[in-house]
Scaffold this active site. Structure first.
Site, PDB file in Angstrom:
ATOM      1  N   ASP A 108      -0.062   5.103   0.723  1.00  0.00           N
ATOM      2  CA  ASP A 108      -0.259   6.128   1.758  1.00  0.00           C
ATOM      3  C   ASP A 108      -0.484   5.481   3.129  1.00  0.00           C
ATOM      4  O   ASP A 108      -1.385   4.667   3.303  1.00  0.00           O
ATOM      5  CB  ASP A 108      -1.441   7.025   1.386  1.00  0.00           C
ATOM      6  CG  ASP A 108      -1.255   7.649  -0.004  1.00  0.00           C
ATOM      7  OD1 ASP A 108      -0.100   7.754  -0.469  1.00  0.00           O
ATOM      8  OD2 ASP A 108      -2.275   8.000  -0.636  1.00  0.00           O
ATOM      9  N   ASP A 137       0.866  -1.171   0.000  1.00  0.00           N
ATOM     10  CA  ASP A 137       0.000   0.000   0.000  1.00  0.00           C
ATOM     11  C   ASP A 137       0.911   1.232   0.000  1.00  0.00           C
ATOM     12  O   ASP A 137       2.061   1.164   0.425  1.00  0.00           O
ATOM     13  CB  ASP A 137      -0.886  -0.034   1.236  1.00  0.00           C
ATOM     14  CG  ASP A 137      -1.620   1.262   1.425  1.00  0.00           C
ATOM     15  OD1 ASP A 137      -2.291   1.716   0.480  1.00  0.00           O
ATOM     16  OD2 ASP A 137      -1.493   1.855   2.526  1.00  0.00           O
TER      17      ASP A 137
END
Ligand SMILES: [Mg+2]
Ligand SMILES: [Zn+2]
Length: 188
Positions: free
Chosen positions: A11, A9
């Site tokens: 952010d 992922d």
């Protein structure tokens, strides 16, 4: 031979979560990101970023800016031994005013679409792969795609998991997660 991947992922996992990342000067890698990604590369994992970018569908940023951010991440990793093999992002938003982004897609996490796309483009062994993310939807995405699922606490999410969603492991940050991945992979 197909190789394992770690799906990262973006952010809250490799860069600091800052609401919508809409300016390059708000882009901050976590202090451990370079070392963590370098360790994954050294262990021959494919490193693939998968990120929901509904800000595109919401009209806050455009796709060109998403690419700008990813080029900037590449630049900051240059010469460190760390690198990202591919970036996938979902620009969709179900209530978007922009027609091409207005869809219930398969790529928006927790959907497995970005991982499926990565598998078509790279020769990956999902049974030896992991998703690392800071939200339960990252864990749910891992489950949908059939990879291992690791939650990191470096983002803002503090909610309880949705019914039936369980991580294989929970760590403070990506560096701890990578240590665990390398240890458990060497036992396979
Ligand atoms: Mg996140
Ligand atoms: Zn999508």
């Amino acid at each position: 031979m197909s190789r394992p991947a770690v799906f990262l992922d973006r952010d809250g996992t490799i860069v600091e979560e800052c609401g919508y990342l809409d300016r390059l000067d708000r882009l901050t890698l976590f202090p451990w990101t370079v070392d963590a990604v370098r360790l994954l590369k050294r262990a021959r994992f494919a490193t693939v970023v998968i990120t929901n970018q509904a800000a595109v569908g919401r009209g806050i940023i455009d796709e060109a800016f998403v690419h700008t951010v990813h080029r900037e991440i590449d630049k900051r990793l240059e010469g460190t031994g760390a690198s990202i093999d591919r970036y996938f992002y979902c620009p969709h938003f179900a209530e978007s005013k922009i027609e091409r982004y207005r869809q219930m897609c398969r790529c928006r996490k927790p959907g497995p679409g970005m991982i499926e796309q990565a598998c078509q483009e790279l020769d990956l062994d999902l049974s030896r792969s992991f998703v690392v993310g800071d939200r339960w939807l990252d864990v749910a995405c891992a489950r949908a795609a059939g990879t291992g699922a690791i939650l990191v606490r470096s983002g803002p999410e503090r909610q309880d998991p949705p019914e039936g969603v369980r991580a294989d492991a929970i760590f403070e940050n990506l560096m701890e997660a990578v240590g665990w991945i390398l240890r458990s992979s060497s036992q396979l």
